[in-house]
Scaffold this motif. Structure first.
Motif, PDB file in Angstrom:
ATOM      1  N   ASN A   6       0.824  -1.204   0.000  1.00  0.00           N
ATOM      2  CA  ASN A   6       0.000   0.000   0.000  1.00  0.00           C
ATOM      3  C   ASN A   6       0.858   1.253   0.000  1.00  0.00           C
ATOM      4  N   LEU A   7       1.954   1.224   0.763  1.00  0.00           N
ATOM      5  CA  LEU A   7       2.866   2.365   0.783  1.00  0.00           C
ATOM      6  C   LEU A   7       3.515   2.566  -0.580  1.00  0.00           C
ATOM      7  N   PHE A   8       3.984   1.478  -1.178  1.00  0.00           N
ATOM      8  CA  PHE A   8       4.615   1.573  -2.487  1.00  0.00           C
ATOM      9  C   PHE A   8       3.629   2.076  -3.539  1.00  0.00           C
ATOM     10  N   ASN A   9       2.416   1.532  -3.506  1.00  0.00           N
ATOM     11  CA  ASN A   9       1.436   1.927  -4.512  1.00  0.00           C
ATOM     12  C   ASN A   9       1.074   3.403  -4.388  1.00  0.00           C
ATOM     13  N   THR A  10       0.943   3.869  -3.139  1.00  0.00           N
ATOM     14  CA  THR A  10       0.665   5.293  -2.931  1.00  0.00           C
ATOM     15  C   THR A  10       1.811   6.144  -3.440  1.00  0.00           C
ATOM     16  N   PHE A  11       3.026   5.711  -3.146  1.00  0.00           N
ATOM     17  CA  PHE A  11       4.195   6.474  -3.572  1.00  0.00           C
ATOM     18  C   PHE A  11       4.283   6.578  -5.085  1.00  0.00           C
ATOM     19  N   PHE A  12       4.150   5.446  -5.765  1.00  0.00           N
ATOM     20  CA  PHE A  12       4.305   5.459  -7.215  1.00  0.00           C
ATOM     21  C   PHE A  12       3.117   6.083  -7.935  1.00  0.00           C
ATOM     22  N   SER A  13       1.967   6.133  -7.256  1.00  0.00           N
ATOM     23  CA  SER A  13       0.821   6.808  -7.873  1.00  0.00           C
ATOM     24  C   SER A  13       1.096   8.299  -8.031  1.00  0.00           C
ATOM     25  N   LEU A  14       1.987   8.843  -7.201  1.00  0.00           N
ATOM     26  CA  LEU A  14       2.354  10.261  -7.330  1.00  0.00           C
ATOM     27  C   LEU A  14       3.035  10.538  -8.662  1.00  0.00           C
ATOM     28  N   TYR A  15       3.613   9.512  -9.259  1.00  0.00           N
ATOM     29  CA  TYR A  15       4.329   9.681 -10.514  1.00  0.00           C
ATOM     30  C   TYR A  15       3.557   9.108 -11.702  1.00  0.00           C
ATOM     31  N   GLY A  16       2.272   8.822 -11.494  1.00  0.00           N
ATOM     32  CA  GLY A  16       1.444   8.332 -12.590  1.00  0.00           C
ATOM     33  C   GLY A  16       1.854   6.959 -13.073  1.00  0.00           C
ATOM     34  N   VAL A  17       2.363   6.129 -12.170  1.00  0.00           N
ATOM     35  CA  VAL A  17       2.831   4.790 -12.536  1.00  0.00           C
ATOM     36  C   VAL A  17       1.845   3.764 -12.004  1.00  0.00           C
ATOM     37  N   GLN A  74       8.147 -13.066 -11.515  1.00  0.00           N
ATOM     38  CA  GLN A  74       8.195 -12.315 -12.769  1.00  0.00           C
ATOM     39  C   GLN A  74       8.946 -11.007 -12.526  1.00  0.00           C
ATOM     40  N   ILE A  75      10.018 -10.785 -13.285  1.00  0.00           N
ATOM     41  CA  ILE A  75      10.760  -9.540 -13.142  1.00  0.00           C
ATOM     42  C   ILE A  75      10.247  -8.526 -14.163  1.00  0.00           C
ATOM     43  N   MET A  76      10.705  -7.299 -14.036  1.00  0.00           N
ATOM     44  CA  MET A  76      10.303  -6.247 -14.963  1.00  0.00           C
ATOM     45  C   MET A  76      10.959  -6.481 -16.318  1.00  0.00           C
ATOM     46  N   LEU A 113      17.750  10.392 -10.082  1.00  0.00           N
ATOM     47  CA  LEU A 113      16.597  10.025  -9.273  1.00  0.00           C
ATOM     48  C   LEU A 113      15.693   9.032  -9.998  1.00  0.00           C
ATOM     49  N   THR A 114      15.552   9.209 -11.302  1.00  0.00           N
ATOM     50  CA  THR A 114      14.735   8.272 -12.076  1.00  0.00           C
ATOM     51  C   THR A 114      15.302   6.869 -11.974  1.00  0.00           C
ATOM     52  N   LYS A 115      16.623   6.744 -12.106  1.00  0.00           N
ATOM     53  CA  LYS A 115      17.250   5.427 -11.995  1.00  0.00           C
ATOM     54  C   LYS A 115      17.035   4.835 -10.610  1.00  0.00           C
ATOM     55  N   CYS A 116      17.132   5.678  -9.574  1.00  0.00           N
ATOM     56  CA  CYS A 116      16.895   5.203  -8.215  1.00  0.00           C
ATOM     57  C   CYS A 116      15.493   4.641  -8.066  1.00  0.00           C
ATOM     58  N   PHE A 117      14.507   5.414  -8.538  1.00  0.00           N
ATOM     59  CA  PHE A 117      13.118   4.997  -8.393  1.00  0.00           C
ATOM     60  C   PHE A 117      12.821   3.730  -9.194  1.00  0.00           C
ATOM     61  N   VAL A 118      13.384   3.635 -10.391  1.00  0.00           N
ATOM     62  CA  VAL A 118      13.138   2.447 -11.216  1.00  0.00           C
ATOM     63  C   VAL A 118      13.718   1.207 -10.546  1.00  0.00           C
ATOM     64  N   ASN A 119      14.944   1.308 -10.037  1.00  0.00           N
ATOM     65  CA  ASN A 119      15.552   0.163  -9.369  1.00  0.00           C
ATOM     66  C   ASN A 119      14.826  -0.182  -8.069  1.00  0.00           C
ATOM     67  N   PHE A 120      14.334   0.861  -7.396  1.00  0.00           N
ATOM     68  CA  PHE A 120      13.529   0.656  -6.201  1.00  0.00           C
ATOM     69  C   PHE A 120      12.262  -0.121  -6.563  1.00  0.00           C
ATOM     70  N   TYR A 121      11.674   0.231  -7.677  1.00  0.00           N
ATOM     71  CA  TYR A 121      10.455  -0.442  -8.128  1.00  0.00           C
ATOM     72  C   TYR A 121      10.745  -1.889  -8.521  1.00  0.00           C
ATOM     73  N   LYS A 122      11.901  -2.142  -9.134  1.00  0.00           N
ATOM     74  CA  LYS A 122      12.274  -3.509  -9.477  1.00  0.00           C
ATOM     75  C   LYS A 122      12.367  -4.372  -8.216  1.00  0.00           C
ATOM     76  N   ALA A 123      12.978  -3.819  -7.180  1.00  0.00           N
ATOM     77  CA  ALA A 123      13.089  -4.562  -5.928  1.00  0.00           C
ATOM     78  C   ALA A 123      11.713  -4.801  -5.321  1.00  0.00           C
ATOM     79  N   TYR A 124      10.842  -3.829  -5.448  1.00  0.00           N
ATOM     80  CA  TYR A 124       9.482  -3.957  -4.941  1.00  0.00           C
ATOM     81  C   TYR A 124       8.731  -5.082  -5.646  1.00  0.00           C
ATOM     82  N   ARG A 157       5.050 -10.615  -7.564  1.00  0.00           N
ATOM     83  CA  ARG A 157       4.696 -11.232  -8.858  1.00  0.00           C
ATOM     84  C   ARG A 157       5.161 -12.689  -8.841  1.00  0.00           C
ATOM     85  N   ILE A 158       4.370 -13.524  -8.208  1.00  0.00           N
ATOM     86  CA  ILE A 158       4.778 -14.870  -7.843  1.00  0.00           C
ATOM     87  C   ILE A 158       4.133 -15.921  -8.747  1.00  0.00           C
ATOM     88  N   ILE A 159       4.945 -16.909  -9.191  1.00  0.00           N
ATOM     89  CA  ILE A 159       4.436 -18.091  -9.901  1.00  0.00           C
ATOM     90  C   ILE A 159       4.942 -19.318  -9.146  1.00  0.00           C
TER      91      ILE A 159
END
Length: 277
Positions: A60-71, A195-197, A230-241, A246-248
């Motif tokens: 929920n925290l991650f989703n709220t955070f990334f919603s600020l960036y339209g993701v 599943q990775i990005m 900062l974009t690279k930081c956020f993208v890598n942060f999102y990859k870790a998230y 995303r489990i199989i």
């Protein structure tokens, strides 16, 4: 604004220079503190409930955070279809790619039929109390031990050699020299991949995060290096998230009529709170 930048850099600095790789793990069992195993679904012990609660809070925290960036949150997909929306909507998308919807006898529901790994499958769906799909399970039945071994090796190859999946628990390949022994091992060794990005998702996420940063940091619009960093930081942060949800999960069991394979795809964003049941 400078204080905000400092806080962001401090919080995400560990994610700025490295991102998860699909082939980093050298062990058969790689553990992530923010991971979750679909084999635990249905377990109601306290530790599981607490771990799901913690996972849902983080998401929920991650989703709220990334919603600020339209993701939009990336979710697990099944055959290219995001596991989201209502069961009716998800079923309609399956029908569009060739699945067949057949009523069960006596109006007991419906069967969804399709194919995977050159075998017929039946699909079962689970939805949360908000009627959002969070779990898709593909069932494959084979009658002989040799067919089961060949299918398991085929499934394992799909994940093991793909750059689209990261092994939380690696699969194993089996020899048909001793079929009974191989069947015994495979039915007691489920495995889980994540599943990775993919490249297309990363390009979309990068573009949206960068656009969001520029809009929210007008003082830094002329500093491309800061925005790019900062974009690279956020993208890598999102990859870790993404590694948390995303489990199989693949498992197999033997019954009186043969071997049944169960391949479960989970979207933990829609995963219900156990208290909802």
């Amino acid at each position: 604004m400078k204080g905000f930048i400092f806080f962001i850099l401090l919080a995400l600095s560990t994610n700025c220079f490295a991102s998860p790789s699909a082939k980093e793990s050298g062990s058969d069992s790689t553990n992530y503190s923010n991971g979750a195993d679909i084999s635990l679904i249905g377990n109601t012990d306290q530790s599981f409930n607490e771990s799901i609660d913690a996972l849902l809070v983080r998401m929920n925290l991650f989703n709220t955070f990334f919603s600020l960036y339209g993701v939009d949150p990336l979710v697990t997909n099944f055959k290219g279809i995001p596991i989201d929306g209502t069961p009716i909507e998800f079923t309609r998308k399956l029908l569009n790619i060739g699945f067949v919807d057949i009523p069960k006898p006596l109006s007991e529901g419906r069967h969804l039929f399709g194919s995977m790994f050159n075998h017929p499958i039946t699909i079962s769906l689970l939805a949360n109390p908000n009627n959002k799909v969070y779990f898709v399970n593909a069932h494959i039945r084979v009658e002989s031990d040799l067919d089961a071994i060949n299918l398991m090796n085929q499934i394992c190859g799909e994940f093991y050699f793909s750059t689209d999946y990261y092994p939380k628990t690696k699969c194993s390949f089996y020899s048909d020299n001793n079929p009974k022994e191989a069947i015994n091992k495979m039915t007691t060794k489920p495995f889980t991949y994540i599943q990775i990005m993919n490249a297309e998702e990363e390009e979309l996420i990068t573009k949206r995060i960068k656009t969001g940063l520029i809009k929210r940091m007008p003082l830094y619009q002329d500093t491309d290096s800061t925005i790019n960093f900062l974009t690279k930081c956020f993208v890598n942060f999102y990859k870790a998230y993404l590694m948390s949800h995303r489990i199989i999960h693949v498992a197999s069991k033997q019954d009186s009529s043969g071997i049944v394979f169960s391949i479960g795809y989970v979207n933990f964003i829609n995963f219900p709170n156990y208290k909802d049941f």
